[in-house]
Design an enzyme around this catalytic site. Structure first.
Site, PDB file in Angstrom:
ATOM      1  N   SER A  48       0.851  -1.190   0.000  1.00  0.00           N
ATOM      2  CA  SER A  48       0.000   0.000   0.000  1.00  0.00           C
ATOM      3  C   SER A  48       0.884   1.237   0.000  1.00  0.00           C
ATOM      4  CB  SER A  48      -0.905  -0.016   1.243  1.00  0.00           C
ATOM      5  OG  SER A  48      -1.846   1.022   1.203  1.00  0.00           O
ATOM      6  N   GLU A  49       0.738   2.077  -1.029  1.00  0.00           N
ATOM      7  CA  GLU A  49       1.712   3.168  -1.170  1.00  0.00           C
ATOM      8  C   GLU A  49       1.634   4.220  -0.074  1.00  0.00           C
ATOM      9  OE1 GLU A  49      -1.410   4.385  -4.417  1.00  0.00           O
ATOM     10  OE2 GLU A  49      -0.616   2.527  -3.600  1.00  0.00           O
TER      11      GLU A  49
END
Length: 220
Positions: A48-49
């Site tokens: 998840s960025e």
């Protein structure tokens, strides 16, 4: 199929592209449905960025209580696997830019026959920002676009994108409710088709030239 059925149909097919051991980044919207269809014998790690790896669904009780501390890039409640890890934004994008993401699956407004993608802004409409898309599509080893084949009857797979580009020549595969297409140096090759549509209907819904594979299969 209605819109909800289309989303799940595409997500189910996209899940077959994920292999055991893959590090995967999923875009907002339709791609978030994909983990529901990953086989039990396939272990993937979701990155998840916004700052962690090991993304998973949050506990239903957390949703009911409305008190949660972990969110995905869309701001939705999320969970983290027992072997997950949190980090800052710069480390997160080091993972992405360093080529450590095997596959990214994201939506798009337009894809061109040469692999150009336009998925971050429609001119004249407000936008929060491009998110991590510009980094993901150039940093991931494989870029898969999952989207509806048309928008209000207008083709989204074009000879050339008319919206501002996210990146040039980066898309490897497109999965829609009509078929599965690969971007090749020769153009877009239709590898699988949904038998609910004729080949002629698929071609009519596609502005770009479609090359029909000699080994064309039915989309499952």
């Amino acid at each position: 199929m209605n819109k909800e059925e289309i989303k799940h149909f595409i997500a189910k097919r996209a899940a077959r592209e994920l292999e055991d051991g893959d590090v995967v980044n999923l875009g907002i919207g339709l791609p978030t449905l994909i983990p529901h269809y990953v086989g039990q014998d396939v272990k993937i790690t979701l990155q998840s960025e916004n700052g962690f790896i090991g993304l998973c669904a949050c506990d239903e009780k957390v949703k009911e209580d409305g008190i949660y501390y972990i969110v995905d890039p869309s701001g939705n409640p999320a969970g983290v696997e027992h072997d997950g890890m949190f980090f800052d934004s710069s480390f997160s994008f080091t993972i992405i830019r360093g080529g450590h993401v095997d596959k990214t699956i994201l939506g798009s407004m337009q894809v061109a026959e040469n692999g150009d993608i336009a998925n971050w802004i429609i001119p004249g409409k407000a936008v929060h920002g491009m998110g991590g898309a510009m980094d993901l599509v150039v940093g991931a080893k494989k870029v898969i676009v999952t989207m509806e084949h048309t928008q209000k009857g207008m083709p989204k797979i074009l000879k050339r994108c008319t919206y501002p580009l996210t990146a040039k020549g980066v898309v490897d595969m497109i999965i829609t409710e009509m078929g599965v297409m690969e971007i090749t140096p020769e153009g877009i090759v239709l590898k699988e088709y949904n038998p609910q549509y004729t080949i002629e209907e698929i071609m009519a819904a596609t502005e770009a030239h479609l090359i029909i594979s000699d080994d064309l299969k039915v989309m499952e």
